[in-house]
Every structure is written in structure tokens, then in C-alpha cells.
Design a protein around this motif. Sequence first.
Motif, PDB file in Angstrom:
ATOM      1  N   THR A   1       0.909  -1.153   0.127  1.00 40.10           N
ATOM      2  CA  THR A   1       0.165   0.062   0.024  1.00 40.10           C
ATOM      3  C   THR A   1       0.879   1.191   0.085  1.00 40.10           C
ATOM      4  O   THR A   1       2.220   1.209   0.473  1.00 40.10           O
ATOM      5  N   VAL A   2       0.193   2.370  -0.472  1.00 37.72           N
ATOM      6  CA  VAL A   2       0.820   3.857  -0.315  1.00 37.72           C
ATOM      7  C   VAL A   2      -0.158   4.819   0.001  1.00 37.72           C
ATOM      8  O   VAL A   2      -1.319   4.462  -0.528  1.00 37.72           O
ATOM      9  N   ALA A   3       0.289   5.818   0.584  1.00 38.86           N
ATOM     10  CA  ALA A   3      -0.571   6.980   0.680  1.00 38.86           C
ATOM     11  C   ALA A   3      -0.953   7.832  -0.468  1.00 38.86           C
ATOM     12  O   ALA A   3       0.128   8.207  -1.216  1.00 38.86           O
ATOM     13  N   ALA A   4      -2.069   7.909  -0.921  1.00 45.04           N
ATOM     14  CA  ALA A   4      -2.321   8.855  -2.068  1.00 45.04           C
ATOM     15  C   ALA A   4      -1.865  10.245  -1.901  1.00 45.04           C
ATOM     16  O   ALA A   4      -1.941  10.676  -0.380  1.00 45.04           O
ATOM     17  N   HIS A   5      -2.066  11.138  -2.798  1.00 40.19           N
ATOM     18  CA  HIS A   5      -1.584  12.553  -2.612  1.00 40.19           C
ATOM     19  C   HIS A   5      -2.777  13.079  -1.580  1.00 40.19           C
ATOM     20  O   HIS A   5      -2.463  13.899  -0.767  1.00 40.19           O
ATOM     21  N   CYS A   6      -3.774  12.582  -1.628  1.00 41.67           N
ATOM     22  CA  CYS A   6      -5.036  13.203  -0.755  1.00 41.67           C
ATOM     23  C   CYS A   6      -5.312  12.396   0.723  1.00 41.67           C
ATOM     24  O   CYS A   6      -5.815  12.682   1.756  1.00 41.67           O
ATOM     25  N   GLY A   7      -4.029  11.283   0.628  1.00 43.18           N
ATOM     26  CA  GLY A   7      -4.020  10.732   2.052  1.00 43.18           C
ATOM     27  C   GLY A   7      -4.696   9.468   2.089  1.00 43.18           C
ATOM     28  O   GLY A   7      -4.739   8.638   2.997  1.00 43.18           O
ATOM     29  N   THR A   8      -5.494   8.993   0.972  1.00 41.62           N
ATOM     30  CA  THR A   8      -6.272   7.716   1.249  1.00 41.62           C
ATOM     31  C   THR A   8      -5.225   6.556   0.868  1.00 41.62           C
ATOM     32  O   THR A   8      -4.416   6.683  -0.135  1.00 41.62           O
ATOM     33  N   PRO A   9      -5.198   5.484   1.462  1.00 40.55           N
ATOM     34  CA  PRO A   9      -4.381   4.231   1.300  1.00 40.55           C
ATOM     35  C   PRO A   9      -4.685   3.828  -0.109  1.00 40.55           C
ATOM     36  O   PRO A   9      -5.904   3.517  -0.384  1.00 40.55           O
ATOM     37  N   VAL A  10      -3.706   3.513  -0.848  1.00 39.01           N
ATOM     38  CA  VAL A  10      -4.063   2.991  -2.211  1.00 39.01           C
ATOM     39  C   VAL A  10      -3.105   1.649  -2.430  1.00 39.01           C
ATOM     40  O   VAL A  10      -1.859   1.606  -1.975  1.00 39.01           O
TER      41      VAL A  10
END
Length: 254
Positions: A207-216
Motif C-alpha cells: 500500500t501507499v498513501a495517495a496525494h489526498c491521504g487515502t491508502p492505495v
Amino acid sequence: MTRISIDLNADLGEGFGRWTLTDDERLLSVVTSANVACGFHAGDAVTMRRVCELAAARGVRIGAQVSYRDLAGFGRRAMDVPAAELAAEVAYQIGALEVFARAAGSRVSYVKPHGALYNRVVGDAEQAAAVVDGVLLAGGGLPVLGLPGSRLHEAAERAGLPAVAEAFGDRAYRADGSLLPRDREGAVVHDPDAVVGRSVAMVRSGTVAAHCGTPVPVRARSLCLHGDTPGAVELARRVRAGLEAAGVAVGAFA
């Protein structure tokens, strides 16, 4: 327990004539796969030959980095190319690189689109199918490296080609798993500690944090290390060291 393994790829040979951009020789001491520019967005015959020789000597896999015909824009400008023409141009680029890879005692092991073409085939089914048609035209059933869930991977799988997912430690993601466009603020992560941390997290946890903070969710077999950013070689070394310290095996996928 199976040890986690990741391939490290970088865009190499991105020069033209007397102009050079990437530190190919030093990056080839870090990465396990080399995405070699095939002359359409960068690269020329002499550069392609040299990078193939260096990669072969180090046991690094050689990949054809195919793009739109856009030397002036470094392959990053949006273009509308008819499908049949794009397929032929993809095959042409792979074939040109194969000559130099074979001469160096190696071969082209995979294909990866570059720049605007890479982003286009994430969601454009027609252009994605054209890229795959070009790979098939070149022969060999080569794996196709790209974003997971892309139209490119869908087309590759339909054609029976291996679809290899990659991730980017130094690029910001959107919530849908696509990359934040380069013209947006924060699209490129410059802090070395952040790049290393993101890279290890993506490989270890998926996983990685998206630019908006949402886990992707990011399930990748290869991690891209950009070679055209300041301090690219040292950053690549730090990422590899961080992965190995976290118990991740580094090895080519092809």
C-alpha cells in the motif's frame, strides 16, 4: 516463509548525440532492469549500443522503452497516433534495440511505454491494444511493464503476454491508483527519506498513501527508480539499501 522479492528498473540511455541525461553506468550498478530509450523520445544508435553493452556486462535485463515519436518534447506531450501506425512504431523501436542487445550477448527481455504513452495506455483501450499489437509484431511474447489495473495490462493478458505491475517510490498517486500528473504540485517526491520509506512500504505492505491521504493498494513486481532526477544514483542506492535492510530480495522479474 517466502521472501519478498522486487525488481528495480530505471530509464536509461536518455541522451541524444553529445547530450546526455542519465548516469547510465552508475545506475546499472544498482538496478536489475534497464528501460532503454529506443530513439523516439531520446536515445540514438550509439547510446543504445553502449547501454546494452554495459547492461549485458552487469547481468542487468534490457527492456525496450517505447514512446510516441516526440524527441522535442521528450515523449511527454499528448499525441494522437492512429493505432496501426503506433503498433508499427512500437515494433520498430523494439527491433532496433534488439539488434544492439543481441550484439552485446543479451536480448530484449520486456517492454515498457514511456511518458505520455505510458499515461495514455492506463485508460485508453485502443492505444493500449496498439502497443500490445506492436509487441506481438516484434515477436517473442515479451512481458509488458506498466501500472496495475491499466488497459495496457488488460490488453496484454488477452493477448497472452505477461503483464508485470510496477510502482513508483518518487511519484505521488491519486486515490484511483493512477499517477498524479507531473504538472500538479507534489507530483514528484523529492525528499530522499520519504522516497525510501514509501518504496519499502509499498513492497512490504502493498500500500501507499495517495496525494489526498487515502491508502492505495499497490501490488508490484518492479519498482521504478527515475534516472533523470537530481541525485538519482545516490537515491537509487539508498532505496536498494533500504529494501535489503528490510529483508526484501532484489532481483530481475524477466
